[in-house]
Design an enzyme around this catalytic site. Structure first.
Site, PDB file in Angstrom:
ATOM      1  N   LYS A 205       3.382  -2.247   6.630  1.00  0.00           N
ATOM      2  CA  LYS A 205       3.575  -2.314   5.181  1.00  0.00           C
ATOM      3  C   LYS A 205       4.964  -1.812   4.784  1.00  0.00           C
ATOM      4  O   LYS A 205       5.568  -2.327   3.835  1.00  0.00           O
ATOM      5  CB  LYS A 205       2.494  -1.508   4.460  1.00  0.00           C
ATOM      6  CG  LYS A 205       1.111  -2.143   4.505  1.00  0.00           C
ATOM      7  CD  LYS A 205       1.080  -3.502   3.826  1.00  0.00           C
ATOM      8  CE  LYS A 205      -0.342  -4.044   3.698  1.00  0.00           C
ATOM      9  NZ  LYS A 205      -0.389  -5.381   3.051  1.00  0.00           N
TER      10      LYS A 205
ATOM     11  N   TYR B   2      -0.747  -0.042  10.564  1.00  0.00           N
ATOM     12  CA  TYR B   2      -0.813  -0.602   9.215  1.00  0.00           C
ATOM     13  C   TYR B   2       0.335  -0.092   8.351  1.00  0.00           C
ATOM     14  O   TYR B   2       1.026  -0.870   7.683  1.00  0.00           O
ATOM     15  CB  TYR B   2      -2.156  -0.235   8.593  1.00  0.00           C
ATOM     16  CG  TYR B   2      -2.407  -0.794   7.221  1.00  0.00           C
ATOM     17  CD1 TYR B   2      -2.720  -2.137   7.049  1.00  0.00           C
ATOM     18  CD2 TYR B   2      -2.365   0.023   6.092  1.00  0.00           C
ATOM     19  CE1 TYR B   2      -2.979  -2.656   5.789  1.00  0.00           C
ATOM     20  CE2 TYR B   2      -2.622  -0.482   4.826  1.00  0.00           C
ATOM     21  CZ  TYR B   2      -2.930  -1.819   4.684  1.00  0.00           C
ATOM     22  OH  TYR B   2      -3.181  -2.332   3.439  1.00  0.00           O
TER      23      TYR B   2
ATOM     24  N   SER C 132       0.845  -1.191   0.000  1.00  0.00           N
ATOM     25  CA  SER C 132       0.000   0.000   0.000  1.00  0.00           C
ATOM     26  C   SER C 132       0.878   1.237   0.000  1.00  0.00           C
ATOM     27  O   SER C 132       2.012   1.209   0.503  1.00  0.00           O
ATOM     28  CB  SER C 132      -0.885  -0.008   1.255  1.00  0.00           C
ATOM     29  OG  SER C 132      -1.488   1.248   1.475  1.00  0.00           O
TER      30      SER C 132
END
EC number: 1.1.1.-
Length: 250
Positions: free
Chosen positions: A168, A164, A145
């Protein structure tokens, strides 16, 4: 008789994972291995997917916090007659529950996110390495992402998803390490766009959008197109946005 192309997609029961599984199954002579969390996971949509001539679905169980599931999955696919793996797509991931702000993020939430989003894909690659090495042109892709891009943070304010985004970014680092250290393997990081999946639509609403702009079908086809003829020379070691073909900064 055409040789089958064998693909493994983790987290394939919903969202872009399901979209990719359906797209691959619609192509002739594809063995599509789909991992889901457990035997209790609803796989109705997967099993109902249309299958082209010579294509079939295999289900395996990989829970992202398990240290042993990937190795068991290898045993299961070998028992089913799979002798090589052409494409491994590490798609499974997740966002920490509650999405706490950066200065409220605790170690448990952060460690969980790194385990699910970064460590789990690495464990799957480690387990399936022998089967990948038996393929003519093995490819390994992780679904990442822009939240994992440190350079982009100042532009998209991805610090609002700290657990998150940090996970990532870790995934991106590990994947670049795989690219540099495993010269036999075509490895790349993929941002499929902001997708109309449950988490994608949630993120879209956090930034003022009614829904994510990229459909699941568009995202799935973009990933598959990028991987179909991928080589180390063309895409190896890149952070690729498959929604528009641009190479993203780390």
């Amino acid at each position: 008789m055409s040789k089958s192309t064998t693909v493994l997609i983790t987290g394939a029961n919903k969202g872009i994972g399901l979209g990719m599984a359906k797209a691959y199954l619609s192509r002739p002579n594809h063995i599509v291995i789909c991992s889901v969390r457990s035997a209790k996971t609803d796989v109705t949509d997967l099993e109902a997917a249309s299958k082209a001539s010579g294509s079939k679905l295999l289900l395996v169980y990989i829970e992202s916090t398990s240290k042993t599931d990937p190795a068991k999955a290898v045993e299961d696919v070998q028992a089913a007659g799979v002798d090589h793996l052409d494409v491994l797509i590490a798609n499974a991931g997740g966002m920490p529950e509650g999405n706490k702000p950066l200065l409220e993020l605790g170690p448990d939430e952060l460690c969980w996110s790194v385990q699910v989003n970064a460590a789990a894909p690495l464990l799957v690659l480690q387990a399936f390495k022998p089967l990948l090495q038996k393929a003519d042109a093995p490819r390994f892709a992780v679904i990442s992402s822009t939240s994992g891009s440190i350079e982009h943070m100042k532009n998209i304010h991805s610090f609002i998803f700290p657990g998150y985004g940090a996970a990532k970014a870790t995934l991106n680092w590990l994947t670049m390490g795989v690219h540099l250290s495993q010269e036999w393997l075509t490895t790349l990081v993929i941002h499929p766009g902001l997708v109309q999946s449950e988490p994608g639509n949630w993120v879209a609403k956090q930034i003022g959008m009614a829904e994510a702009p990229t459909t699941i079908e568009q995202a799935a086809e973009g990933v598959i197109k990028a991987l179909t003829n991928a080589t180390r020379e063309s895409v190896g070691g890149k952070f690729l946005s498959t929604s528009d073909g641009t190479v993203l900064p780390w």
